[in-house]
Write a protein that holds these residues in place. Structure first.
Motif, mmCIF file in Angstrom:
data_model
loop_
_atom_site.group_PDB
_atom_site.id
_atom_site.type_symbol
_atom_site.label_atom_id
_atom_site.label_comp_id
_atom_site.label_asym_id
_atom_site.label_seq_id
_atom_site.Cartn_x
_atom_site.Cartn_y
_atom_site.Cartn_z
ATOM 1 N N UNK A 14 0.838 -1.204 0.000
ATOM 2 C CA UNK A 14 0.000 0.000 0.000
ATOM 3 C C UNK A 14 0.873 1.255 0.000
ATOM 4 N N UNK A 15 1.989 1.200 0.739
ATOM 5 C CA UNK A 15 2.908 2.351 0.777
ATOM 6 C C UNK A 15 3.483 2.617 -0.617
ATOM 7 N N UNK A 16 3.905 1.567 -1.322
ATOM 8 C CA UNK A 16 4.471 1.747 -2.665
ATOM 9 C C UNK A 16 3.438 2.327 -3.639
ATOM 10 N N UNK A 17 2.204 1.836 -3.558
ATOM 11 C CA UNK A 17 1.133 2.347 -4.432
ATOM 12 C C UNK A 17 0.847 3.802 -4.086
ATOM 13 N N UNK A 22 1.278 9.651 -5.310
ATOM 14 C CA UNK A 22 1.575 11.003 -4.837
ATOM 15 C C UNK A 22 2.602 11.704 -5.726
ATOM 16 N N UNK A 23 3.366 10.941 -6.507
ATOM 17 C CA UNK A 23 4.255 11.534 -7.500
ATOM 18 C C UNK A 23 3.423 11.699 -8.781
ATOM 19 N N UNK A 66 -3.720 4.951 2.058
ATOM 20 C CA UNK A 66 -5.061 4.429 1.773
ATOM 21 C C UNK A 66 -5.863 5.236 0.752
ATOM 22 N N UNK A 67 -5.564 6.521 0.576
ATOM 23 C CA UNK A 67 -6.374 7.318 -0.354
ATOM 24 C C UNK A 67 -5.600 8.520 -0.875
ATOM 25 N N UNK A 85 -6.837 2.737 -1.738
ATOM 26 C CA UNK A 85 -5.852 1.668 -1.649
ATOM 27 C C UNK A 85 -6.134 0.840 -0.404
ATOM 28 N N UNK A 86 -6.198 -0.474 -0.577
ATOM 29 C CA UNK A 86 -6.430 -1.378 0.535
ATOM 30 C C UNK A 86 -5.330 -2.431 0.533
#
Length: 129
Positions: A14-17, A22-23, A66-67, A85-86
């Motif tokens: 989830x962190x990678x997604x 965010x980029x 998550x969003x 994101x879940x």
């Protein structure tokens, strides 16, 4: 008008997604093949698809891992595009795109089909990450 994309599973945490979304420059990888313009400017980006007006999306909200919610820069066509994101496991996440627009009935009827196709294309490209 609400359009929810299909849930897709991505082989990333989830962190990678979240970091990918965010980029804003990474959104270029998700755009349809008929994208004629894509430019990032700080917390926003503008894109143009063949035969469509250019649209500027601005980062509206971020909820860590998550969003990520983008919104229209123009108040003429108010809408948001949320990436939810879940985390399924350490190396797998589920992503769902949700488009929410405040359009009059005539405008909604005109844009529903192309927007649905656009969301499907973004979702398909997310699944390839």
């Amino acid at each position: 008008m609400n359009i929810e994309g299909n849930k897709v599973v991505v082989k990333k945490s989830a962190k990678d997604v979240f970091d990918f979304f965010t980029n804003l420059e990474n959104f270029e990888q998700l755009m349809p093949e008929n994208t004629q313009k894509f430019e990032v400017d700080g917390e926003s980006f503008i894109f143009g698809l063949k035969g469509m007006p250019e649209i500027r999306l601005v980062m509206k909200e971020k909820t860590e891992y998550s969003n990520i919610t983008l919104g229209a820069a123009s108040s003429k066509l108010p809408f948001t595009l949320a990436s939810n994101i879940n985390e399924i496991s350490e190396n797998e996440s589920e992503v769902v795109l949700n488009f929410d627009g405040d359009f009059n009935p005539m405008m909604a009827m005109m844009v529903k089909k192309p927007l649905t196709k656009f969301i499907e294309t973004l979702t398909e490209n997310i699944s390839k990450l």
